[in-house]
Design a protein around this motif. Structure first.
Motif, PDB file in Angstrom:
ATOM      1  N   LYS B  92       0.912   2.430  -8.782  1.00 34.88           N
ATOM      2  CA  LYS B  92       0.455   2.813  -7.446  1.00 34.88           C
ATOM      3  C   LYS B  92       0.603   1.667  -6.451  1.00 34.88           C
ATOM      4  N   GLY B  95       3.353   1.942  -3.811  1.00 35.49           N
ATOM      5  CA  GLY B  95       3.063   2.825  -2.686  1.00 35.49           C
ATOM      6  C   GLY B  95       2.028   2.230  -1.751  1.00 35.49           C
ATOM      7  N   THR B  96       1.026   1.609  -2.321  1.00 36.65           N
ATOM      8  CA  THR B  96      -0.039   1.029  -1.500  1.00 36.65           C
ATOM      9  C   THR B  96       0.470  -0.140  -0.675  1.00 36.65           C
ATOM     10  N   THR B  99       2.117   1.307   2.244  1.00 38.16           N
ATOM     11  CA  THR B  99       1.121   2.000   3.068  1.00 38.16           C
ATOM     12  C   THR B  99       0.293   1.008   3.878  1.00 38.16           C
ATOM     13  N   SER B 115      -9.501   9.551  -5.222  1.00 43.80           N
ATOM     14  CA  SER B 115      -8.687   9.099  -6.343  1.00 43.80           C
ATOM     15  C   SER B 115      -9.445   9.251  -7.637  1.00 43.80           C
ATOM     16  N   ALA B 119      -5.405   4.882  -7.908  1.00 40.80           N
ATOM     17  CA  ALA B 119      -5.011   4.796  -6.496  1.00 40.80           C
ATOM     18  C   ALA B 119      -6.116   4.107  -5.694  1.00 40.80           C
ATOM     19  N   HIS B 185      -2.719   9.571  -1.064  1.00 41.09           N
ATOM     20  CA  HIS B 185      -1.387   9.302  -1.611  1.00 41.09           C
ATOM     21  C   HIS B 185      -0.696  10.609  -2.007  1.00 41.09           C
ATOM     22  N   ASN B 188       0.710  11.238   1.831  1.00 39.02           N
ATOM     23  CA  ASN B 188       1.251  10.104   2.572  1.00 39.02           C
ATOM     24  C   ASN B 188       2.736   9.835   2.290  1.00 39.02           C
ATOM     25  N   PHE B 191       3.790   6.286   0.998  1.00 38.03           N
ATOM     26  CA  PHE B 191       3.534   5.975  -0.405  1.00 38.03           C
ATOM     27  C   PHE B 191       4.818   6.140  -1.233  1.00 38.03           C
ATOM     28  N   THR B 195       7.069   3.900  -4.051  1.00 38.67           N
ATOM     29  CA  THR B 195       7.381   4.272  -5.434  1.00 38.67           C
ATOM     30  C   THR B 195       8.887   4.479  -5.638  1.00 38.67           C
ATOM     31  N   THR B 220       3.493  11.571  -7.024  1.00 35.77           N
ATOM     32  CA  THR B 220       3.896  10.411  -6.207  1.00 35.77           C
ATOM     33  C   THR B 220       4.939   9.541  -6.894  1.00 35.77           C
TER      34      THR B 220
END
Lengths: 354, 354
Positions: B92, B95-96, B99, B115, B119, B185, B188, B191, B195, B220
């Motif tokens: 994750k 993606g974070t 973001t 979450s 996440a 996520h 989004n 995100f 990934t 995701t």
């Protein structure tokens, strides 16, 4: 070949921990053309041409190339190397990866080691797929989280009533009495052949830092980093070494003067009598470096700072930042210096408060 | 630009989760010359030229390039990608990372998300240094280990009495009622921009695999992997996509037929109604792929195997291996196939038995 760090005697490259004179070994080979000999991997295998193993057996859990996050910290640039992003959650995996590959080449399928936790976890993780039985000696005060993981990884655990040095002695006795190979990372020269790759990576990522701070208990990371940069120098790739700063936990100092109050937070470096002490002293001399001791309070403060920065590490990892703050405050680090700070162990396994 | 996956409407690249029609977004940009645009980093920043953020704020805890360990598994070659070696212990973080960089560009300093654990952990870790307040909604049955970590990372926790879908709804209500940005996520689009770098890396490491198995809850990782390989194809870098296999937990299937018995081990994908379902169905169609559902027993067996191989992961990560075994047994994977299996979450944080 293996070369004794005390008497200089040479031995063939078998799995052997000490010289007849009692000295410790380094593996010495001649390497050349660093960039010309990198392999096209994006993991630790990138450096296999500089590691004394044949490659017939390579463990499946390959250590990662760890990111370096740069942060301006007062007048200096702190380069945090995320050494904790490894399969067992610590930098030790680099050393264990090479060690297990070497053990397999030598046909060794049963080993003993002692550890405060991370080295044991690493050895258990790499032994299991290799079919190596790992007898692990730990003290009764080992973290419960690490014990739980060790059990999951099928380690044969032996508890010792005593301090870190007592655990070391019981493990050696077991090895002698049972004819089982002792793989102490404190002594094992192949371990340093793994940890030295941290220096190769850092060099590719940020060049030669001006300073390098490493937590020092037994010195496996400190000496590995030195050996890596030294080999780059011997290859003609770099013309200077970073200034090495050895960071120790108060109450457990071996290079700094021993202080009376113990730092219980930095348990990973609570090793008052490391066998490679003389080698570490030579590194400090050679690079114009020094030793810094940090207290429990300083460690805790640095740990909180690291957590807030997004570096979820265990307390021992924080000593390098505490030491940097100290030397910056004392005006010992020139403005604009690039300072490499390896962060050694994951904080994911610490779940206090449950 | 943002393009609605349902109606095709285009929007500027602000932080926005859904189209006026209710559809979800993908970020669409034209990229070219993959190898010519790689940056000389040995971490996720290597792919910054393919990520829609400006680079003015990049979080300090940079995601790593994760190793790929290859193991012969019966007639196929399993390529395990160690996606769990990331700062918060799961995939994750990719993606974070994107973001949070985007949120900072937009001047957003307070967010809400829901979450099952990973996440949230990732968002808490990246929010803290960015100065973003993260309101995190979790159910009462969240793992205690993850809660302990969330508290250490300063997350504002909100507990919901209900299942995963109820948690999702409470978080959305909170966002609406308080005018706080919801960063699900599940929805989004930024995100997925993180990934997708897993695909870029895998391509550099092992080329285009024949098959790609991903755990699918909200999708995701599955959709990010697809987007990454798709962009490589659009750049003219590759001429075929891997066959995508979506792996789901029994009792929580959305792509496979819903089974009556619940797989409680694979808690990370217990998401019965993912909003991007239609997009995932299209990926299966486009690549000739399929869905596989795995039981709790199959997950447990695969988890034990992974631990013995030195991959210390959490149970949800094991579903891809369980699914591979199943399809190999059914004769559905041709001999010699290269199968990419991302391992998504670290087992270090699981300390059952303490």
């Amino acid at each position: 070949m293996l070369v004794c760090s005390r008497c200089g005697r040479e031995y063939p490259e078998t799995f052997r921990l000490t010289c007849d004179c009692g000295g410790t070994f380094l593996v010495e080979r001649e390497y050349y053309d660093f960039f010309g000999n990198l392999l096209p991997y994006l993991d630790m295998r990138r450096y296999l041409n500089f590691i004394p193993i044949g490659g017939n057996y390579l463990p499946p859990a390959i250590p990662a190339i760890t990111p370096v996050g740069a942060l301006q910290m007062g007048p200096v640039i702190a380069l945090f190397k995320l050494e904790y992003l490894q399969p067992s959650g610590s930098f030790k995996d680099r050393g264990t990866y090479v060690t297990v590959a070497k053990l397999m080449e030598e046909g060794i399928h049963e080993v003993v080691l002692d550890s405060s936790g991370n080295a044991a976890l690493s050895m258990a993780l790499y032994s299991l797929p290799a079919g190596i039985t790992a007898h692990i000696f730990v003290s009764y005060d080992v973290m419960l989280e690490k014990l739980s993981l060790l059990q999951r990884l099928g380690a044969v655990l032996n508890f010792v009533d005593g301090d870190r040095m007592a655990v070391h002695e019981r493990a050696m006795e077991f090895a002698e009495n049972n004819g089982v190979t002792y793989v102490s990372h404190w002594l094992n020269p192949y371990f340093l052949e793994g940890t030295k790759t941290t220096a190769f990576e850092a060099y590719e990522q940020v060049g030669v830092p001006d300073y390098l701070f490493a937590p020092v208990g037994s010195g496996t990371l400190f000496l590995g980093l030195w050996k890596g940069f030294k080999e780059l120098q011997e290859m003609g790739e770099i013309d200077r070494l970073p200034t090495f700063v050895a960071v120790q936990a108060s109450g457990y100092e071996s290079l700094c003067e021993r202080s009376p109050i113990k730092n219980h937070l930095a348990d990973g470096i609570a090793i008052p009598e490391p066998p490679r002490l003389g080698e570490m002293e030579r590194v400090l001399d050679e690079t114009g470096g020094r030793c810094v001791s940090v207290s429990e309070a300083e460690t805790g403060e640095a740990l909180s700072w690291l957590t807030r920065a997004g570096f979820l590490v265990e307390p021992t990892s924080a000593v390098v930042l505490a030491a940097l703050w100290k030397l910056v405050d004392m005006g010992e680090i020139p403005d604009g210096s690039k300072v490499l700070l390896p962060l050694t162990g994951s904080g994911l396994k610490i779940t206090e408060g449950i």
